[in-house]
Design an enzyme around this catalytic site. Structure first.
Site, PDB file in Angstrom:
ATOM      1  N   ALA A 120       0.724  -1.181  -0.025  1.00 37.19           N
ATOM      2  CA  ALA A 120      -0.052  -0.040   0.108  1.00 37.19           C
ATOM      3  C   ALA A 120       0.688   1.287  -0.078  1.00 37.19           C
ATOM      4  O   ALA A 120       1.995   1.237   0.440  1.00 37.19           O
ATOM      5  CB  ALA A 120      -1.011  -0.045   1.193  1.00 37.19           C
ATOM      6  N   ARG A 122       0.897   3.746   1.673  1.00 38.77           N
ATOM      7  CA  ARG A 122       1.402   4.504   2.913  1.00 38.77           C
ATOM      8  C   ARG A 122       2.429   3.548   3.567  1.00 38.77           C
ATOM      9  O   ARG A 122       3.113   4.156   4.437  1.00 38.77           O
ATOM     10  CB  ARG A 122       0.086   4.131   3.989  1.00 38.77           C
ATOM     11  CG  ARG A 122      -0.330   2.618   4.258  1.00 38.77           C
ATOM     12  CD  ARG A 122      -1.447   2.709   5.243  1.00 38.77           C
ATOM     13  NE  ARG A 122      -1.712   1.342   5.448  1.00 38.77           N
ATOM     14  CZ  ARG A 122      -2.821   0.711   4.741  1.00 38.77           C
ATOM     15  NH1 ARG A 122      -3.201   1.258   3.590  1.00 38.77           N
ATOM     16  NH2 ARG A 122      -3.194  -0.757   5.063  1.00 38.77           N
ATOM     17  N   TYR A 123       2.717   2.506   2.631  1.00 35.89           N
ATOM     18  CA  TYR A 123       4.119   1.811   3.311  1.00 35.89           C
ATOM     19  C   TYR A 123       5.358   2.119   2.654  1.00 35.89           C
ATOM     20  O   TYR A 123       6.534   2.032   2.824  1.00 35.89           O
ATOM     21  CB  TYR A 123       3.965   0.466   3.387  1.00 35.89           C
ATOM     22  CG  TYR A 123       2.729  -0.214   4.284  1.00 35.89           C
ATOM     23  CD1 TYR A 123       2.834   0.254   5.604  1.00 35.89           C
ATOM     24  CD2 TYR A 123       1.774  -0.794   3.696  1.00 35.89           C
ATOM     25  CE1 TYR A 123       1.811  -0.201   6.566  1.00 35.89           C
ATOM     26  CE2 TYR A 123       0.541  -1.277   4.579  1.00 35.89           C
ATOM     27  CZ  TYR A 123       0.733  -0.818   6.108  1.00 35.89           C
ATOM     28  OH  TYR A 123      -0.274  -1.411   6.974  1.00 35.89           O
ATOM     29  N   THR A 124       5.082   2.355   1.292  1.00 33.75           N
ATOM     30  CA  THR A 124       6.220   2.731   0.278  1.00 33.75           C
ATOM     31  C   THR A 124       6.788   3.907   0.412  1.00 33.75           C
ATOM     32  O   THR A 124       6.043   4.909   0.604  1.00 33.75           O
ATOM     33  CB  THR A 124       6.047   2.276  -1.236  1.00 33.75           C
ATOM     34  OG1 THR A 124       4.913   2.899  -1.649  1.00 33.75           O
ATOM     35  CG2 THR A 124       5.582   0.545  -0.958  1.00 33.75           C
TER      36      THR A 124
END
Length: 906
Positions: A120, A122-124
Site C-alpha cells: 500500500a 502508505r508503506y512505500t
C-alpha cells in the site's frame, strides 16, 4: 416541473448527441489518458507524477518521501482521478522489470515479476530517479508551454523538455477507443546513436538506422528470434517480435541434466510460467521433466527444471517454448500523439519528431537565456556608469527627498558614456543611448543603483563589473550564434544527447538471434543419430545408433534383424532424425521425406513396408535412399550423380529436386533391363569412382560431364563393362592436381609414415627416399583419401585413392581388387577416414560394427583381410560407414567386451 423550466430545454437528436458525445469521450481517452506523446514519451498521468515530484523537491538527491504524499499531491493538483490509478502508474515507473530506465526510485515492496501487487502507498517511499531529472531539465527556462490544471488553480506543463527519447527507451502501452499502442523499450545508447545519425543526415534511410538500433532491449533480457519482425516494426510502425527466454543446460550428476531458465520474456508473469510448465507436464504435453522449482531471488531469475535420465534436453526445451510463454510474441504498434493527433510512426519518424522537439526546446531555452543575459548586462551597464560618476550620483541621492525622487532625478540626467561605449556595443544594449550619444538610466537601472551596496565603489568591484560585462557579452554572442545557425543548434543537441548517453547508457540486455525461427513439428523432434535399414522386400526402419554394439574386426556380431532368406538388407546408413532424404524408385521416380517420419524400431524389428509410407505405384519399389545435408543452403553448389548397373551415368542439379510434391516426381529414365545403383551429391571439382562386382574401377572428373537438365534422360555411358559384370557402387572423391608420377612416388612411402605425416608429425625427407619436395609430400598427405573395398565373403582392404589413375569416362577401368573364389564378388566400395566405423550386414541379418583403424592398408591389386567371419552359405549383402560418435554410457559398459573381441589376420 414548471413551464419555465421546460422553456430552458433544447431538443436534440439523440443519434447526433451520441455521435458527438462518444467522439468527445474517445478523443479525451486518446489525448488525455491512453496514448503517450511522441516528444517526451509520457502519458498525462506519468508526466504529472514526475512534474509534481520535481515541484515538491522530491529529487534524487533528497530523502525518500511517502508514496501516499506524492499521490495526494498529484491527485489534488493535476490529476483528479482515483488514487489507485496514480499509484499504479508510479509503481510501474519504479519497477526495473517494466521500464528499461526506471523513472522513479522506489523503496519498499513495489511488486515482482510473479505478479505480486505492490505494498500500500502508505508503506512505500519514492523519489525521482536520477535519469528523471533529464526529463524536466530546463523546464524553468520557458522551454515548454504550460496549461491551467483542471480547476485553474495551478499550471502544468503540456509536455516535459525531455533530453532523451523516452518513448523509445522505456516504451509504452495503452488501449484507447478504437486504437492501441504497444511500443517496446530500447537501449538508450543505441537510440541516442540513431538520433545522432539522423541529426547528421536527415535523409538517412531507416535501414541505416537499423545498423545502430539492433532491436528492442527488454529490461528482463531474454532473446529476440529473427529480424523480420523488427524490420517490419521499424519500417511500418507495426510488427510482431518473437521473444524467447534464456535457458542454460547444466549437468547435475548421475548422467542427468537440468534446464536453468535465467531470463524470461518481457511482461511474462514468472509464477504463471512455472505453473504452466507444471500443467503441461501433468497433461503429458511436455515429457522428460522430473522436478520443477523456482529458485529466483534478489540476484535474478532462476527456474530449475530437472530432466529425467536419457532425455534429449533440446527437445524438452522446444516443447516448453511451444507450450508456454517462455516463447511469446510482442505485437508492436508504434502509435503516439504527434501534434496532438494519434499517428502510427516508423522508427525514423519517431526519432525525427523527438529531434524536432529538442530543437524547439533548445531554441526556447536559448531565447530565455539571451533575454536573461541582456537584462543582466543592462543592469551592469547602469552600475558601471554609476561607479564612474559616483560623486555626482551621491550628490543627487543626498539632495533628494525620497527614493522615488532620487530615481526620477537619476533617470532625467544624461551621463557621459564615452568611457563605456565599447561595453555598450559589446552587449548590444542600444536602449541606454540617446541621440547625443550619451546614456540615460532606465527605471530598472536607477532602481539597481539605489540598491547598490557601498562595497561596489571599490576599484576591485569596478573591475569585476567590467569582467562580468565581458562574460555576458560572450554569452550573448553565443546565444545569438545558436539562434542564427541551425548547424550550431544541432551541435549542441548532439552534445547533450552524448552526455546523457555517457551518464546513463548501459550494455544491451536482450540479444538478437539472427535467422528465421518459425517453429514447427520438427523443433519438437529429438535430434538423435539413427541407423536406417532398408531390405530387399521393401521394409524400412530406423533404430537408435546406441542400440548397436561396437565390435572389433573379426567379431561374430549380434543379431540385427530376423528375416526370411528371401528378404535381405540392401542399404544401411546413419543420419540424424532431421536428415532430409530422397527416395529413388525402380521406375525412376523420386520422393522426399524427413528421417524422423520413418518407423522407429529395434535391431530385431522388421520395420514397415515403404509402400505404407510412400505413395508407390503398383510394381514400384524403392531402390536407393539418398540422405542430404540438413541445411539447404549447402545444396546450391551440389549436383546429383546417377549411376546404373549397366554403367550409365547422369549429372543433374540438386536444386532440381528441392521441391518434390508428396506424390513424387520423375528423376531418371531407365531401360527395362537396367536398374539404379546409386545416387550421390557431388561438386564440379570432385571425381567419380565407379566400381564393379568383378573388381574393376574407373575414375573420372565430374566436370567432364555436362549438367543434364532433362529429368527424363537416361544419361551417358560412364564405364564399359565386361559380360556378366555390373556396376555395384559409385564413390565421390576429392579432385587432385598432382601428376601421376608424383602420386606414384608418394605411394612408395610406407602407409604408416604417411598417416604420421598427415597427423602433423615431423619427417626426414632423405629417409623417405623420394624425389618429391617436403611441401608436396605434406600437401598430398593432408589430401590423401582411402578407398575401402568389401567382398561378399567378408574380405576387405583399404587402398589409397592416389592409386586410382584419372581417365576419361567410358573406359573399362583398372583393377580395384584381386578377387577369387575365396573372396567372392565385390559388394561395396567407398571412401573412408581413419576414425570411421564399418557396419556390415549379411543375408541372415547378422550385423557387426568394427573400427577401420584395424583394417589393413594395401595396394589396389590385393585380396585384403577377413573383416567378418561368415557361416556356411552366409554372404555380406550391405556395407555402410558410421562416423565416429561420442562415447555413450553403453559404450563405456562394453569396454571389456571390446577388449576381449577376437582378432583374425590373414
Amino acid at each position: 416541473m414548471t413551464d419555465q423550466n421546460f422553456s430552458n430545454l433544447v431538443p436534440v437528436n439523440i443519434e447526433d448527441e451520441m455521435k458527438v458525445s462518444y467522439l468527445d469521450y474517445a478523443m479525451s481517452v486518446i489525448v488525455s489518458r491512453a496514448i503517450p506523446d511522441v516528444r517526451d514519451g509520457l502519458k498525462p498521468v506519468h508526466r504529472r507524477i514526475i512534474y509534481s515530484m520535481y515541484e515538491a523537491g522530491n529529487h534524487a538527491s533528497k530523502p525518500y518521501r511517502k508514496s501516499a504524499r506524492i499521490v495526494g499531491d498529484v491527485m489534488g493538483k493535476y490529476h483528479p482521478h482515483g488514487d489507485s490509478a496514480i499509484y499504479d502508474s508510479l509503481v510501474r515507473m519504479a519497477q526495473d522489470f517494466s521500464l528499461r530506465l526506471p523513472l522513479v526510485d522506489g523503496q519498499g515492496n513495489f511488486g515482482s515479476m510473479d505478479g505480486d501487487a505492490a505494498a500500500a502507498m502508505r508503506y512505500t517511499e519514492s523519489r525521482m530517479a536520477k535519469v528523471s531529472h533529464k526529463l524536466v531539465e530546463d523546464i524553468d527556462k520557458e522551454t515548454v508551454s504550460f496549461n491551467p490544471n483542471y480547476d485553474g488553480s495551478e499550471e502544468e506543463p503540456s509536455v516535459l523538455p525531455a533530453m532523451f527519447p523516452n518513448l523509445l527507451v522505456n516504451g509504452s502501452g495503452g488501449i484507447a477507443v478504437g486504437m492501441a499502442t504497444n511500443i517496446p523499450p530500447h537501449n538508450l545508447g543505441e537510440v541516442i546513436d540513431a538520433c545522432c545519425l539522423y541529426i547528421d543526415n536527415n535523409d538517412i534511410e531507416i535501414l541505416d538506422l537499423l545498423e545502430v538500433v539492433k532491436g528492442p532491449d527488454f529490461p528482463t533480457g531474454s532473446m529476440i528470434l529473427g529480424i523480420s519482425g523488427i524490420r517490419s516494426a521499424y519500417l511500418t510502425g507495426r510488427g510482431s517480435i518473437i521473444m524467447r527466454g534464456r535457458a542454460e543446460i547444466e549437468n547435475i550428476g548421475n548422467s542427468r541434466q537440468a534446464i536453468i531458465i535465467t531470463e524470461i520474456p518481457y511482461m511474462v508473469n514468472k509464477a504463471r510460467l512455472v505453473e504452466k510448465i507444471a500443467e503441461m507436464v501433468k497433461e503429458k504435453r511436455i515429457e522428460g521433466i522430473s522436478d520443477l522449482r523456482d529458485e529466483s531471488n534478489k540476484n535474478g531469475v532462476r527456474i530449475f527444471i530437472e530432466l529425467k535420465k536419457d532425455v534429449v534436453v533440446e527437445v524438452v526445451l522446444n516443447q516448453i517454448y511451444a507450450c508456454t510463454q517462455l516463447q511469446t510474441s510482442f505485437g508492436v504498434i508504434m502509435l503516439a500523439l504527434k501534434d496532438g493527433l494519434p499517428k502510427v510512426m516508423n522508427l525514423k519518424e519517431v526519432i525525427a519528431a523527438f529531434v524536432s522537439f529538442r530543437e524547439v526546446v533548445i531554441t526556447n531555452r536559448t531565447i530565455y537565456l539571451l533575454n536573461k543575459a541582456r537584462d543582466r548586462a543592462h543592469i551592469l551597464l547602469g552600475l558601471t556608469i554609476a561607479v564612474s560618476n559616483i560623486d555626482e550620483i551621491i550628490r543627487i541621492i543626498k539632495a533628494s527627498n525620497n527614493p522615488n525622487a532620487a530615481k526620477q532625478e537619476l533617470m532625467a540626467r544624461s551621463w557621459d558614456a564615452l568611457n563605456i561605449l565599447p561595453l555598450v556595443k559589446l552587449v548590444d544594449d542600444k536602449a541606454m543611448l540617446n541621440e547625443q550619444g550619451k546614456c540615460s538610466f532606465t527605471e530598472v537601472q536607477a532602481k539597481a543603483i539605489l540598491e547598490m551596496r557601498l562595497q561596489r565603489l571599490t576599484a576591485m568591484e569596478k573591475n569585476k563589473l567590467e569582467e562580468d560585462l565581458k562574460n555576458l557579452a560572450t554569452e550573448i554572442t553565443e546565444y545569438l550564434n545558436i539562434l542564427g545557425s541551425r548547424t550550431r543548434l544541432l551541435e549542441i543537441l548532439k552534445e547533450e544527447l552524448i552526455k546523457v548517453k555517457e551518464e546513463f547508457a548501459t550494455p544491451r540486455l536482450t540479444s538478437i538471434e539472427f535467422g528465421e525461427f518459425d517453429q514447427d513439428i520438427e523443433d519438437l523432434i529429438q535430434r538423435e543419430e539413427m541407423v536406417v535399414t532398408v531390405t530387399l522386400g521393401g521394409y524400412i526402419k530406423r533404430v537408435p545408433l546406441s542400440s548397436y554394439r561396437a565390435q572389433k574386426r573379426g567379431g561374430k556380431g549380434r543379431s540385427g534383424l530376423s528375416m526370411r532368406d528371401e528378404d535381405i538388407t540392401t542399404q544401411v546408413f546413419v543420419g540424424s532424425t532431421h536428415t532430409p532424404m530422397l527416395f529413388f524408385s525402380n521406375i525412376g521416380q523420386v520422393y522426399s521425406l524427413k528421417l524422423y517420419k520413418l518407423p522407429l524400431s529395434n535391431p530385431q524389428g522388421k520395420g514397415r513396408p515403404m509402400v505404407n509410407i510412400l505413395p508407390l505405384k503398383e510394381n514400384e519399389h524403392i531402390t536407393n535412399i539418398m540422405p542430404l545435408p540438413e541445411n539447404q543452403d549447402e545444396w546450391d553448389n551440389l549436383n546429383i550423380m546417377f549411376a546404373t548397373a549397366k554403367g550409365n551415368i547422369r549429372r543433374s542439379d540438386l536444386l532440381d529436386f528441392k521441391k518434390i510434391q508428396s506424390n513424387g516426381k520423375i528423376a531418371i529414365r531407365l531401360d527395362e533391363d537396367d536398374k539404379l545403383i546409386d545416387v550421390k551429391p557431388c561438386k564440379e571439382d570432385e571425381h567419380i569412382l565407379l566400381a564393379t562386382k568383378a573388381g574393376k574401377a574407373l575414375r573420372f572428373p565430374v566436370e567432364s560431364l555436362r549438367v543434364i537438365k532433362s529429368r527424363t534422360s537416361d544419361g551417358v555411358r560412364g564405364m564399359k563393362l565386361a559380360k556378366e559384370d555390373s556396376v555395384i557402387s559409385m564413390t565421390v572423391l576429392k579432385g587432385i592436381s598432382s601428376t601421376k608420377e608424383d602420386r606414384d612416388a608418394y605411394l612408395t612411402v610406407p602407409w604408416e609414415k604417411r598417416l604420421e605425416i598427415a597427423k602433423g608429425e615431423e619427417f626426414n625427407l632423405e629417409e623417405l627416399g623420394v624425389t618429391l619436395t617436403a611441401d608436396s609430400i605434406l600437401e598430398m598427405a593432408n589430401s590423401e583419401e582411402f578407398i575401402l573395398t568389401v567382398t561378399e565373403n567378408g574380405f576387405g582392404k583399404r587402398s589409397s585413392a592416389y592409386g586410382y589413375r584419372i581417365t576419361d569416362r567410358g573406359g573399362s577401368g583398372i583393377i580395384n581388387m584381386d578377387i577369387n573364389d575365396k573372396t567372392g564378388l565385390v559388394v561395396g566400395v567407398m571412401p573412408v577416414k581413419m576414425d570411421d566405423e564399418l557396419m556390415l550386414i549379411t543375408n541372415s541379418g547378422k550385423l557387426i560394427r568394427c573400427k577401420l583403424e584395424s583394417v589393413r592398408i594395401t595396394g589396389r591389386n590385393t585380396s585384403g583381410v577377413i573383416l567378418f567371419k561368415l557361416d556356411d552359405g552366409e554372404k555380406v549383402v550391405s556395407v555402410s560407414l558410421i562416423a565416429e560418435t561420442s562415447e555413450s554410457e553403453e559404450d563405456s559398459e562394453l569396454e571389456e567386451d571390446l577388449e576381449q573381441a577376437e582378432e583374425v589376420y590373414t
